[in-house]
Structure formats: C-alpha cells, structure tokens
Design a protein around this motif. Structure first.
Motif, mmCIF file in Angstrom:
data_model
loop_
_atom_site.group_PDB
_atom_site.id
_atom_site.type_symbol
_atom_site.label_atom_id
_atom_site.label_comp_id
_atom_site.label_asym_id
_atom_site.label_seq_id
_atom_site.Cartn_x
_atom_site.Cartn_y
_atom_site.Cartn_z
ATOM 1 N N ALA A 63 28.229 -14.115 7.973
ATOM 2 C CA ALA A 63 29.329 -14.350 8.917
ATOM 3 C C ALA A 63 29.924 -15.749 8.720
ATOM 4 O O ALA A 63 31.143 -15.931 8.780
ATOM 5 C CB ALA A 63 28.850 -14.169 10.355
ATOM 6 N N ALA A 64 29.069 -16.734 8.486
ATOM 7 C CA ALA A 64 29.552 -18.100 8.241
ATOM 8 C C ALA A 64 30.305 -18.164 6.919
ATOM 9 O O ALA A 64 31.333 -18.847 6.818
ATOM 10 C CB ALA A 64 28.389 -19.087 8.261
ATOM 11 N N THR A 65 29.805 -17.473 5.902
ATOM 12 C CA THR A 65 30.485 -17.435 4.604
ATOM 13 C C THR A 65 31.889 -16.872 4.755
ATOM 14 O O THR A 65 32.857 -17.427 4.209
ATOM 15 C CB THR A 65 29.685 -16.593 3.586
ATOM 16 N N GLU A 66 32.005 -15.803 5.505
ATOM 17 C CA GLU A 66 33.315 -15.173 5.713
ATOM 18 C C GLU A 66 34.281 -16.134 6.402
ATOM 19 O O GLU A 66 35.424 -16.304 5.982
ATOM 20 C CB GLU A 66 33.149 -13.903 6.547
ATOM 21 N N ALA A 67 33.815 -16.799 7.447
ATOM 22 C CA ALA A 67 34.663 -17.735 8.189
ATOM 23 C C ALA A 67 35.035 -18.938 7.328
ATOM 24 O O ALA A 67 36.196 -19.373 7.317
ATOM 25 C CB ALA A 67 33.956 -18.187 9.462
ATOM 26 N N LEU A 68 34.064 -19.485 6.605
ATOM 27 C CA LEU A 68 34.336 -20.645 5.744
ATOM 28 C C LEU A 68 35.304 -20.294 4.619
ATOM 29 O O LEU A 68 36.191 -21.086 4.279
ATOM 30 C CB LEU A 68 33.029 -21.203 5.185
ATOM 31 N N THR A 69 35.145 -19.123 4.050
ATOM 32 C CA THR A 69 36.068 -18.664 3.003
ATOM 33 C C THR A 69 37.487 -18.608 3.547
ATOM 34 O O THR A 69 38.435 -19.071 2.902
ATOM 35 C CB THR A 69 35.636 -17.285 2.469
ATOM 36 N N GLN A 70 37.622 -18.095 4.750
ATOM 37 C CA GLN A 70 38.946 -17.992 5.362
ATOM 38 C C GLN A 70 39.572 -19.363 5.606
ATOM 39 O O GLN A 70 40.731 -19.581 5.256
ATOM 40 C CB GLN A 70 38.849 -17.223 6.675
ATOM 41 N N VAL A 71 38.817 -20.314 6.167
ATOM 42 C CA VAL A 71 39.424 -21.629 6.448
ATOM 43 C C VAL A 71 39.710 -22.403 5.164
ATOM 44 O O VAL A 71 40.724 -23.097 5.081
ATOM 45 C CB VAL A 71 38.606 -22.474 7.465
ATOM 46 N N VAL A 72 38.836 -22.269 4.165
ATOM 47 C CA VAL A 72 39.084 -22.940 2.881
ATOM 48 C C VAL A 72 40.318 -22.345 2.207
ATOM 49 O O VAL A 72 41.161 -23.082 1.670
ATOM 50 C CB VAL A 72 37.840 -22.885 1.963
ATOM 51 N N ASP A 73 40.468 -21.026 2.249
ATOM 52 C CA ASP A 73 41.637 -20.396 1.650
ATOM 53 C C ASP A 73 42.928 -20.769 2.395
ATOM 54 O O ASP A 73 43.972 -20.965 1.768
ATOM 55 C CB ASP A 73 41.459 -18.881 1.592
ATOM 56 N N GLN A 74 42.860 -20.902 3.724
ATOM 57 C CA GLN A 74 44.030 -21.339 4.489
ATOM 58 C C GLN A 74 44.398 -22.776 4.119
ATOM 59 O O GLN A 74 45.577 -23.111 3.986
ATOM 60 C CB GLN A 74 43.763 -21.225 5.993
ATOM 61 N N PHE A 75 43.382 -23.620 3.968
ATOM 62 C CA PHE A 75 43.598 -25.005 3.544
ATOM 63 C C PHE A 75 44.252 -25.027 2.165
ATOM 64 O O PHE A 75 45.242 -25.737 1.944
ATOM 65 C CB PHE A 75 42.252 -25.734 3.538
ATOM 66 N N SER A 76 43.732 -24.237 1.239
ATOM 67 C CA SER A 76 44.274 -24.175 -0.114
ATOM 68 C C SER A 76 45.730 -23.718 -0.100
ATOM 69 O O SER A 76 46.579 -24.292 -0.791
ATOM 70 C CB SER A 76 43.419 -23.233 -0.971
ATOM 71 N N ALA A 77 46.021 -22.706 0.695
ATOM 72 C CA ALA A 77 47.399 -22.209 0.799
ATOM 73 C C ALA A 77 48.312 -23.277 1.388
ATOM 74 O O ALA A 77 49.446 -23.466 0.925
ATOM 75 C CB ALA A 77 47.438 -20.935 1.645
ATOM 76 N N ALA A 78 47.827 -23.995 2.396
ATOM 77 C CA ALA A 78 48.622 -25.066 3.003
ATOM 78 C C ALA A 78 48.879 -26.179 1.996
ATOM 79 O O ALA A 78 49.963 -26.770 1.984
ATOM 80 C CB ALA A 78 47.922 -25.612 4.244
ATOM 81 N N LEU A 79 47.898 -26.475 1.155
ATOM 82 C CA LEU A 79 48.096 -27.474 0.103
ATOM 83 C C LEU A 79 49.200 -27.043 -0.841
ATOM 84 O O LEU A 79 50.026 -27.858 -1.255
ATOM 85 C CB LEU A 79 46.810 -27.681 -0.697
ATOM 86 N N GLY A 80 49.214 -25.772 -1.181
ATOM 87 C CA GLY A 80 50.253 -25.242 -2.063
ATOM 88 C C GLY A 80 51.625 -25.380 -1.467
ATOM 89 O O GLY A 80 52.585 -25.766 -2.139
ATOM 90 N N ARG A 81 51.736 -25.094 -0.164
ATOM 91 C CA ARG A 81 53.039 -25.216 0.523
ATOM 92 C C ARG A 81 53.474 -26.686 0.583
ATOM 93 O O ARG A 81 54.630 -27.006 0.376
ATOM 94 C CB ARG A 81 52.952 -24.635 1.922
ATOM 95 N N THR A 82 52.521 -27.573 0.853
ATOM 96 C CA THR A 82 52.822 -29.006 0.923
ATOM 97 C C THR A 82 53.301 -29.519 -0.426
ATOM 98 O O THR A 82 54.258 -30.273 -0.514
ATOM 99 C CB THR A 82 51.592 -29.798 1.394
ATOM 100 N N SER A 83 52.645 -29.079 -1.513
ATOM 101 C CA SER A 83 53.036 -29.512 -2.864
ATOM 102 C C SER A 83 54.439 -29.034 -3.198
ATOM 103 O O SER A 83 55.222 -29.770 -3.784
ATOM 104 C CB SER A 83 52.038 -28.978 -3.900
ATOM 105 N N VAL A 84 54.776 -27.798 -2.811
ATOM 106 C CA VAL A 84 56.105 -27.265 -3.077
ATOM 107 C C VAL A 84 57.158 -28.049 -2.294
ATOM 108 O O VAL A 84 58.196 -28.429 -2.825
ATOM 109 C CB VAL A 84 56.175 -25.750 -2.724
ATOM 110 N N LEU A 85 56.872 -28.331 -1.033
ATOM 111 C CA LEU A 85 57.819 -29.107 -0.211
ATOM 112 C C LEU A 85 58.021 -30.513 -0.757
ATOM 113 O O LEU A 85 59.140 -31.021 -0.752
ATOM 114 C CB LEU A 85 57.341 -29.161 1.243
ATOM 115 N N ALA A 86 56.958 -31.132 -1.228
ATOM 116 C CA ALA A 86 57.052 -32.489 -1.789
ATOM 117 C C ALA A 86 57.903 -32.466 -3.058
ATOM 118 O O ALA A 86 58.680 -33.391 -3.299
ATOM 119 C CB ALA A 86 55.667 -33.049 -2.069
ATOM 120 N N ALA A 87 57.750 -31.436 -3.876
ATOM 121 C CA ALA A 87 58.498 -31.329 -5.126
ATOM 122 C C ALA A 87 59.983 -31.095 -4.848
ATOM 123 O O ALA A 87 60.846 -31.611 -5.557
ATOM 124 C CB ALA A 87 57.939 -30.199 -5.989
ATOM 125 N N VAL A 88 60.274 -30.320 -3.792
ATOM 126 C CA VAL A 88 61.668 -30.014 -3.440
ATOM 127 C C VAL A 88 62.332 -31.236 -2.813
ATOM 128 O O VAL A 88 63.483 -31.528 -3.071
ATOM 129 C CB VAL A 88 61.722 -28.795 -2.483
#
Length: 184
Positions: free
Chosen positions: A158-183
């Motif tokens: 259960a902890a693995t599932e939750a941690l995977t979700q928050v890490v993936d959300q963080f990773s996705a947010a990093l991707g959006r931030t990088s795109v916004l910075a580039a634009v």
C-alpha cells in the motif's frame, strides 16, 4: 529532463528515511531525471549549528538548491515536526531558495499521529521559501519500511502504491515546469 535534489533530513546513517529516498531516487532516474542526493547529516555540525554561511559545505548545499529544478525533501518526524538537522540547513539557505522549484515533501514516522506533520510543519516552511509548486506529499510508517540483511529495501504494497503515485505526480509536475520555463 530535470535536475532533482533529493534531500534526506535524517540525522542517522542507517535511516529508513534516507534509504527510502535513495529508493525513490531510482524511480526518478528511470524517468530520465538527474538526481543529486544530499544527506544533511554529512554537513559538518559546526557549519550547521554555528550558522556559518561561508562554510564550503553550506556554500555547496546552497549551490545544489540553486541548480535544482525540483527538490524532494524527506524527513523523519520527531515531536510532530521535521528533524532538527533539516531545520538547521533550511535556516541557512537564502530566504527564497526554492523560488521557481517543484517540491515533493516526504516524511516517515512511527505512528499515524504524525501524519499531518507534512502539512502543518514542513509545507509552510517550503512555501515561505518560495516553492513554485509543492506537490502532494506522503507520510510512510516506519513499520512499512523494511531493510533486509542484504541492504535492500522492502516497502509495504500500500505504501509502495502511494509513493509511486506521488513520485510520478512530482515527475509530471517537473516536466510541466521545464516546458513552461523553456516557453517563457
């Protein structure tokens, strides 16, 4: 992709918190991010406790925060708050050291009584330091983290599932931030 500073605020070398962070670092690396680990306990005590802003270790830590696109901050919970060594480091960083950064707060502890420590203790400090986006954090119970004899880490499903979700959300947010910075 992004450069991530992964900060362990545990004072212990055999910390579950530190091991969990290094485990999660691997997921971020697999997603294409460069991860730089920082164990606050390795910064000399005289620099942290003496508030020596010019100490080479403090200067280096400050530069690591400046270089990072995102920061993962992990801490054991002591007395319903984040660790003292983490506080000591955060106090020595520039006031807005997290400006423009995406931040993932994580905590570990022995009881669910401390589950809100992320929101009531850690999140306000990260926000006051200018974090652009603080993603949903996660509190993991110590009993859900097992260190095996060979040094490998086991995390309850259960902890693995939750941690995977928050890490993936963080990773996705990093991707959006990088795109916004580039634009921008």
């Amino acid at each position: 992709m992004a450069t991530v500073l992964s900060v362990s605020g545990s004072p212990s070398a055999a910390s579950r918190t530190g091991r969990l962070l290094r485990h999660l670092d691997q997921r971020l690396i697999a997603q294409g991010h460069q991860v730089i680990p920082l164990d606050v306990r390795t910064i000399p005590a005289e620099a942290l406790l003496g508030a020596d802003f010019r100490h080479p270790a403090i200067v280096e830590a400050t530069e690591l925060f400046a270089r990072a696109d995102g920061v993962v901050v992990g801490t054991p919970v002591y007395k319903a708050s984040y660790s003292g060594v983490l506080k000591a480091l955060l106090d020595l960083l520039p006031q807005y050291a997290l400006t423009g950064k995406t931040v993932l707060p994580l905590a570990t502890g022995g009881t669910t009584a401390h589950v809100l420590a992320i929101d009531y203790a850690l999140r306000p400090v990260l926000s006051s330091m200018g974090a652009a986006h603080i993603v949903q954090g996660w509190f993991t119970l110590d009993k859900d983290i097992t260190v095996h004899e060979d040094g490998s880490l086991g995390v309850a499903p259960a902890a693995t599932e939750a941690l995977t979700q928050v890490v993936d959300q963080f990773s996705a947010a990093l991707g959006r931030t990088s795109v916004l910075a580039a634009v921008g």
